[in-house]
Every structure is written in C-alpha cells, then in structure tokens.
Design a protein around this motif. Sequence first.
Motif, PDB file in Angstrom:
ATOM      1  N   VAL A 171       0.829  -1.210   0.000  1.00 43.77           N
ATOM      2  CA  VAL A 171       0.000   0.000   0.000  1.00 43.77           C
ATOM      3  C   VAL A 171       0.862   1.259   0.000  1.00 43.77           C
ATOM      4  O   VAL A 171       1.720   1.431   0.869  1.00 43.77           O
ATOM      5  N   PHE A 172       0.634   2.130  -0.983  1.00 46.04           N
ATOM      6  CA  PHE A 172       1.251   3.452  -1.017  1.00 46.04           C
ATOM      7  C   PHE A 172       0.129   4.486  -1.080  1.00 46.04           C
ATOM      8  O   PHE A 172      -0.752   4.398  -1.929  1.00 46.04           O
ATOM      9  N   ILE A 173       0.172   5.462  -0.178  1.00 44.97           N
ATOM     10  CA  ILE A 173      -0.825   6.533  -0.236  1.00 44.97           C
ATOM     11  C   ILE A 173      -0.115   7.877  -0.187  1.00 44.97           C
ATOM     12  O   ILE A 173       0.650   8.145   0.742  1.00 44.97           O
ATOM     13  N   GLN A 174      -0.352   8.705  -1.215  1.00 48.95           N
ATOM     14  CA  GLN A 174       0.045  10.105  -1.072  1.00 48.95           C
ATOM     15  C   GLN A 174      -1.114  10.795  -0.372  1.00 48.95           C
ATOM     16  O   GLN A 174      -2.172  11.022  -0.958  1.00 48.95           O
ATOM     17  N   ALA A 175      -0.916  11.076   0.902  1.00 48.15           N
ATOM     18  CA  ALA A 175      -1.987  11.619   1.733  1.00 48.15           C
ATOM     19  C   ALA A 175      -2.243  13.086   1.391  1.00 48.15           C
ATOM     20  O   ALA A 175      -1.459  13.708   0.684  1.00 48.15           O
ATOM     21  N   GLU A 176      -3.340  13.627   1.900  1.00 46.17           N
ATOM     22  CA  GLU A 176      -3.654  15.024   1.631  1.00 46.17           C
ATOM     23  C   GLU A 176      -2.840  15.968   2.504  1.00 46.17           C
ATOM     24  O   GLU A 176      -2.773  17.165   2.237  1.00 46.17           O
ATOM     25  N   SER A 177      -2.213  15.443   3.536  1.00 46.40           N
ATOM     26  CA  SER A 177      -1.368  16.274   4.393  1.00 46.40           C
ATOM     27  C   SER A 177      -0.488  15.372   5.239  1.00 46.40           C
ATOM     28  O   SER A 177      -0.704  14.163   5.316  1.00 46.40           O
ATOM     29  N   GLU A 178       0.492  15.987   5.907  1.00 48.96           N
ATOM     30  CA  GLU A 178       1.355  15.230   6.810  1.00 48.96           C
ATOM     31  C   GLU A 178       0.558  14.657   7.975  1.00 48.96           C
ATOM     32  O   GLU A 178       0.824  13.558   8.453  1.00 48.96           O
ATOM     33  N   LEU A 179      -0.416  15.419   8.459  1.00 51.23           N
ATOM     34  CA  LEU A 179      -1.243  14.945   9.580  1.00 51.23           C
ATOM     35  C   LEU A 179      -2.004  13.695   9.192  1.00 51.23           C
ATOM     36  O   LEU A 179      -2.078  12.722   9.946  1.00 51.23           O
ATOM     37  N   ALA A 180      -2.586  13.746   7.992  1.00 48.88           N
ATOM     38  CA  ALA A 180      -3.338  12.583   7.519  1.00 48.88           C
ATOM     39  C   ALA A 180      -2.405  11.383   7.414  1.00 48.88           C
ATOM     40  O   ALA A 180      -2.742  10.277   7.839  1.00 48.88           O
ATOM     41  N   ALA A 181      -1.197  11.609   6.872  1.00 45.18           N
ATOM     42  CA  ALA A 181      -0.258  10.501   6.658  1.00 45.18           C
ATOM     43  C   ALA A 181       0.095   9.813   7.972  1.00 45.18           C
ATOM     44  O   ALA A 181       0.043   8.588   8.069  1.00 45.18           O
TER      45      ALA A 181
ATOM     46  N   ASN B 116      -1.518   9.759  10.738  1.00 43.88           N
ATOM     47  CA  ASN B 116      -2.668   9.066  11.335  1.00 43.88           C
ATOM     48  C   ASN B 116      -3.055   7.812  10.549  1.00 43.88           C
ATOM     49  O   ASN B 116      -3.572   6.847  11.128  1.00 43.88           O
ATOM     50  N   MET B 117      -2.772   7.807   9.255  1.00 41.12           N
ATOM     51  CA  MET B 117      -2.940   6.570   8.475  1.00 41.12           C
ATOM     52  C   MET B 117      -1.949   5.510   8.954  1.00 41.12           C
ATOM     53  O   MET B 117      -2.276   4.323   9.036  1.00 41.12           O
ATOM     54  N   VAL B 118      -0.728   5.968   9.264  1.00 40.62           N
ATOM     55  CA  VAL B 118       0.278   5.047   9.793  1.00 40.62           C
ATOM     56  C   VAL B 118      -0.206   4.455  11.116  1.00 40.62           C
ATOM     57  O   VAL B 118      -0.045   3.256  11.372  1.00 40.62           O
ATOM     58  N   TYR B 119      -0.834   5.286  11.937  1.00 39.49           N
ATOM     59  CA  TYR B 119      -1.404   4.807  13.208  1.00 39.49           C
ATOM     60  C   TYR B 119      -2.391   3.671  12.938  1.00 39.49           C
ATOM     61  O   TYR B 119      -2.341   2.602  13.564  1.00 39.49           O
ATOM     62  N   GLY B 120      -3.268   3.893  11.987  1.00 40.42           N
ATOM     63  CA  GLY B 120      -4.290   2.893  11.664  1.00 40.42           C
ATOM     64  C   GLY B 120      -3.686   1.609  11.122  1.00 40.42           C
ATOM     65  O   GLY B 120      -4.032   0.508  11.566  1.00 40.42           O
ATOM     66  N   ALA B 121      -2.745   1.748  10.187  1.00 41.29           N
ATOM     67  CA  ALA B 121      -2.138   0.563   9.566  1.00 41.29           C
ATOM     68  C   ALA B 121      -1.333  -0.227  10.590  1.00 41.29           C
ATOM     69  O   ALA B 121      -1.358  -1.459  10.605  1.00 41.29           O
TER      70      ALA B 121
ATOM     71  N   LYS C  30       3.637  16.308  12.085  1.00 39.47           N
ATOM     72  CA  LYS C  30       3.295  14.937  12.468  1.00 39.47           C
ATOM     73  C   LYS C  30       3.360  14.698  13.974  1.00 39.47           C
ATOM     74  O   LYS C  30       3.064  13.600  14.440  1.00 39.47           O
ATOM     75  N   GLN C  31       3.798  15.702  14.733  1.00 37.91           N
ATOM     76  CA  GLN C  31       4.135  15.422  16.135  1.00 37.91           C
ATOM     77  C   GLN C  31       2.950  14.928  16.975  1.00 37.91           C
ATOM     78  O   GLN C  31       3.114  14.072  17.830  1.00 37.91           O
ATOM     79  N   GLU C  32       1.777  15.456  16.731  1.00 41.68           N
ATOM     80  CA  GLU C  32       0.620  14.980  17.493  1.00 41.68           C
ATOM     81  C   GLU C  32       0.436  13.478  17.278  1.00 41.68           C
ATOM     82  O   GLU C  32       0.265  12.707  18.225  1.00 41.68           O
TER      83      GLU C  32
ATOM     84  N   ARG D  34      13.861  14.177  22.082  1.00 41.84           N
ATOM     85  CA  ARG D  34      13.118  14.533  23.308  1.00 41.84           C
ATOM     86  C   ARG D  34      11.630  14.226  23.178  1.00 41.84           C
ATOM     87  O   ARG D  34      10.801  14.804  23.894  1.00 41.84           O
ATOM     88  N   GLY D  35      11.269  13.348  22.274  1.00 43.90           N
ATOM     89  CA  GLY D  35       9.846  13.076  22.100  1.00 43.90           C
ATOM     90  C   GLY D  35       9.311  13.875  20.942  1.00 43.90           C
ATOM     91  O   GLY D  35       8.959  13.342  19.910  1.00 43.90           O
ATOM     92  N   GLY D  36       9.245  15.171  21.093  1.00 40.29           N
ATOM     93  CA  GLY D  36       8.803  16.023  19.996  1.00 40.29           C
ATOM     94  C   GLY D  36       7.378  16.486  20.163  1.00 40.29           C
ATOM     95  O   GLY D  36       7.074  17.664  20.045  1.00 40.29           O
ATOM     96  N   GLY D  37       6.482  15.559  20.458  1.00 40.15           N
ATOM     97  CA  GLY D  37       5.095  15.920  20.733  1.00 40.15           C
ATOM     98  C   GLY D  37       4.880  16.033  22.235  1.00 40.15           C
ATOM     99  O   GLY D  37       5.837  16.058  23.012  1.00 40.15           O
ATOM    100  N   HIS D  38       3.613  16.088  22.652  1.00 41.05           N
ATOM    101  CA  HIS D  38       3.320  16.248  24.074  1.00 41.05           C
ATOM    102  C   HIS D  38       3.398  14.906  24.815  1.00 41.05           C
ATOM    103  O   HIS D  38       3.259  13.854  24.211  1.00 41.05           O
ATOM    104  N   GLY D  39       3.637  14.992  26.111  1.00 45.45           N
ATOM    105  CA  GLY D  39       3.646  13.781  26.932  1.00 45.45           C
ATOM    106  C   GLY D  39       5.052  13.260  27.144  1.00 45.45           C
ATOM    107  O   GLY D  39       5.971  13.603  26.430  1.00 45.45           O
ATOM    108  N   ASP D  40       5.166  12.395  28.148  1.00 43.19           N
ATOM    109  CA  ASP D  40       6.456  11.851  28.558  1.00 43.19           C
ATOM    110  C   ASP D  40       6.807  10.637  27.729  1.00 43.19           C
ATOM    111  O   ASP D  40       6.563   9.517  28.150  1.00 43.19           O
ATOM    112  N   TYR D  41       7.352  10.853  26.553  1.00 39.43           N
ATOM    113  CA  TYR D  41       7.683   9.686  25.727  1.00 39.43           C
ATOM    114  C   TYR D  41       8.992   9.897  24.983  1.00 39.43           C
ATOM    115  O   TYR D  41       9.512  11.001  24.905  1.00 39.43           O
ATOM    116  N   ARG D  42       9.501   8.810  24.453  1.00 42.44           N
ATOM    117  CA  ARG D  42      10.723   8.831  23.651  1.00 42.44           C
ATOM    118  C   ARG D  42      10.498   8.019  22.384  1.00 42.44           C
ATOM    119  O   ARG D  42       9.691   7.093  22.374  1.00 42.44           O
TER     120      ARG D  42
END
Lengths: 174, 354
Positions: free
Chosen positions: B51-61, B63-68, B87-89, B128-136
């Motif tokens: 599967v290759f998807i050119q998403a409509e935005s980085e955010l969409a991409a 979140n698609m990765v999250y789903g897959a 993409k940080q969120e 340093r994580g990049g997005g919010h929350g205590d993660y690496r």
Amino acid sequence: MTERIIIAGAGGQGIMIMGKVLAEAAMRENKFVTWLPCYGAEVRGGTAYCMVTVADKEIGSPWIDLADTLIIMNNPSLLRFKNRVKNKGFVILNSSLVKDSLKGNFLILKHDFSDIASRLGNIKIANMAALGAYAAKKKTVKMATLLEVIRNMAKGYKQELFGINKLALLSVSK
Amino acid sequence: MVKKKILITGNEALAEGAIQAGCLFYAGYPITPQNELIACMSKRMIEMGRVFIQAESELAAINMVYGASAAGARSMTSSSSPGVSLKQEGISYLAGAELPCVIVNIMRGGPGLGNIAPAQSDYFQATRGGGHGDYRCIVLSPSSVQEAYEHMFKAFDLADKYHIPVIVLGDGMLGQMMEPLIIKPTNHESQTKNQKPWALTGCKGRKPNVVKSFFMAEGDLEKFNLKLQDKYREIENKEARYEGLFLDQAQELIMVAYGSMARIAKQALLNLRDKKLKAGFIRPITLWPFPKEIFGQVVRKNPKVKFLVLEMSYGQMVEDVKLAVNGRAVVEFLGRSGGGILSEDEIIKYAKSI
C-alpha cells in the motif's frame, strides 16, 4: 587519488546527468564515488550544479569547497564558481555561453560545446561533449566505461539516443 | 536475490531498505529534500503489491500510519523538518498507544519553512519526544547511503521489538547524495511475518484487542506511564550504539559528530592525526538512546581529554555530550546551520585553537 569536480550550468543543460554518468562510470571501475546535486526551486533556466568526488579511498564529505576540476557550462556559473577551484586546477569552459575570462594559475580548456552539439543535431548533448573533453584530459575514468554507462542509460529509449550521445562524448576528445 | 552494487541516492536507499525490510504500508506527503524517497515508494510499493498513499497532508499521513500499524502492518511515513513538525501529534499518539512504526526525517534548514539546504537542527525534536507527553522515540542516524539502507531493517525490527515509533534522522545531504550501495541477499522478509497478537485483526473467536492512548480511570495513566518508563530504561540499557575510532588509547581530543557531519569530521580527524595530534572520534549511531557510557570510558583513560562536538546546528547534541561527560572534561562546540556546512579546514583550524 582524490578528484573533486564541480559541474555547473543552467537547469536544462543536463548538469545533473553529466555528474551521474561520471559517478556511475567511477563506480563501475570500483572506485569510491559520491555525487551531490544542488539546484534552486526553479527548474529550467535556474542555477544547477553538482559535485562529484572520485577517489581510491573512502570519501568523507561529498560537499566540495575547493575543486580539482571545474566544468562551467554558462556565464553565471563562472562568476559563481571562479573562486572555488584549486591553484593549478583544471577548468573547462563552454565558450559558446561563457563570455567572461578567467584569470589565475589554472589549466583552462575552452570549447564551444553548445555549438558542437547543435552541429551534431541536438543542443542538449553539449553536456556529453564537455564530459568527453574532461575524461580525455583527466582520465579519471575510461572513455569505454562512460560509453558503457550511457549505452545502459539509453536502453529503452529511441535507438539513436545512444548514437548521438556517443558522438558528442567523443567529439572533442580525439 | 543476488548481491549487486548500484549507484543510488540516500533517499532511494531508505525507500529500498524499507521495502526489503517488509514495509507493507507507506503514507506521506511530498517535501524537499526527501522527495526521492516518496517518489521511489510510489513506484516500488505498487510493484510489490503493497500500500502506497500520497496523503492530503502530513497529519493525515501519520494518522494513516497509526491505523495501519494498529492493524498489524509494518508501516512508515517520511518527511522533512516542517512536515515532521506537523506529524508530532500523531507521533505522540503512536507512542501512547505503543504502536510500532518508522518515521524518516530528512532534515532541512529551520526554523519555520526555513530553506531546503541540509541541516541537523531537529535533534532536540527527535530525541526529546517532539510531541506532548512523557515519551521517547528510538532515533537512528545513518551517515552513508549504505547505512541508510541498512538502518531501515534495524528501525523496523526495533519498532516491532519494543512497540515504539523509531525515527531515522538524516539530512538533506545524505538524502540527495548518491553513493554506491551494495545490496546483499537477505531473507529478512521471512522475519517480518512475526505475530502481533495485540493487533486489531478482527476479533471473531477471541477477546477484542484494544489500542488506545487514553487512560481516564484513576491511577491507570500513572501505571501505564511507569510501564513506558521501564521500557525506555530497557532500551537505554540495551540499544545504544556508536562508531568509535582510536578510543583504545588515551587521546587529547575527541571529535563527536553524527550523520553527514560525521563524514566531514572524520576526514578532519584523520588529517589532524597525520599532523601528530592525539585525537579520537565518536559517532553516535543511536541518538536516543544516547551512547553515554563511552564518554565516561574516554575520560577515565585521560581526565584532561577535550571533546569537540560538531553539528549542522547551533548546538543540540552537544547537550547530550555534556550530560554524558557530566562536568568531568571540557566540551567545546562548533556548528553551522541554515545552509552553511562546516568544512574540513574550518574544523581543523578550530580543533588546533583549543
């Protein structure tokens, strides 16, 4: 042996492919090689240059501050890169488009590559004429290897593509 | 598959590495200087029936990765600095849901839209994580086209092993340069068919699986966070990697650099050694976990050793070096960013002055 080459011209002159053909030939001869492209956001007509390093040992930076060889395909590129070649370095100028002169302790080779290419039937192959002139002088890679690379690259395209590029490559190298 | 040598850009090597490592799902949005990666994926993933998807935005991409990934597929996205910020969120959610995935960042100049020149100014964001929350996120930093290819295998394996997003952090120079790549025969694909019993694959005949990063009941989130922290400690203990040169003897100067910068630094180092300077070299390969141990070992060999950190930024990894050295030795820094790249001569001149 480490040979650092900066090839510069305008977008559309085939600057990137010149570097790629040279780099591919160097790889086929089992040398170490890096190729680094630089171009603006514009395509045809904008500035375009690439940096090729060929060596017999591992290459550090693909970025070149001072080149052993400059290949200059248009006038703006000469103004931009004239200070980026080593003392006693080798400079190839496309005199069809380079009108300014270059002063300094360099080995300078001038040919009207764009005119040569036009006479051969396609101005786009000025790049291969210049590459041929370079290889004949510096012998960084063998002409036979360059021919092998362009034959391979032309596969799947029109028959005459290899022929005309071969003519260009050998045009000023004899 | 036979062993072969090809001339290829770093971006294409990353794509080819991902494909050979069994990446089944790619979503991304174009941005220079990583476009050769997405272009290569758009051709090769289709050829491979994946599967290759050119998403409509980085955010969409992302979140698609999250789903897959939640569905059990080896998944990845790629972008360059401003796109990775977008993409940080999603990356925070992936970390929170403990989903494996690979994110490639081919860094360019910043802040803001910056420019398209190579840079290393997203080190903080990546490590340093990049997005919010205590993660690496695990962060790998290739410094050659060969390593770019090989790191993709490592990235997917680590992501699956630890259920964690793995960032492969390169820069525009690595992405766009071409070098010979040796592709060796591999049976890696067979290893990628590992079972993911936690994945959302349809719960007919079994208890439903849950993938989430939302823990509202009292005490649940703290419990979960402590589990995450245990995982991070395990990764710190087991996965830190570096390349060292001349570290077995006591040295007066140690150069520290990663990625493309390390190539230039190494050249400068060899030059300085020719001039009889006692110098060594550390190239962190994992930026998180940072290879702290070796710094202590180097200081123990010569307490008067000085470190010189070189970056295509105004000083980010230098903070990790200072943490690792912990006041026991002098840490100097030299960096350029926003289009400027340190030359071998600049490094040598600076190294001699300290």
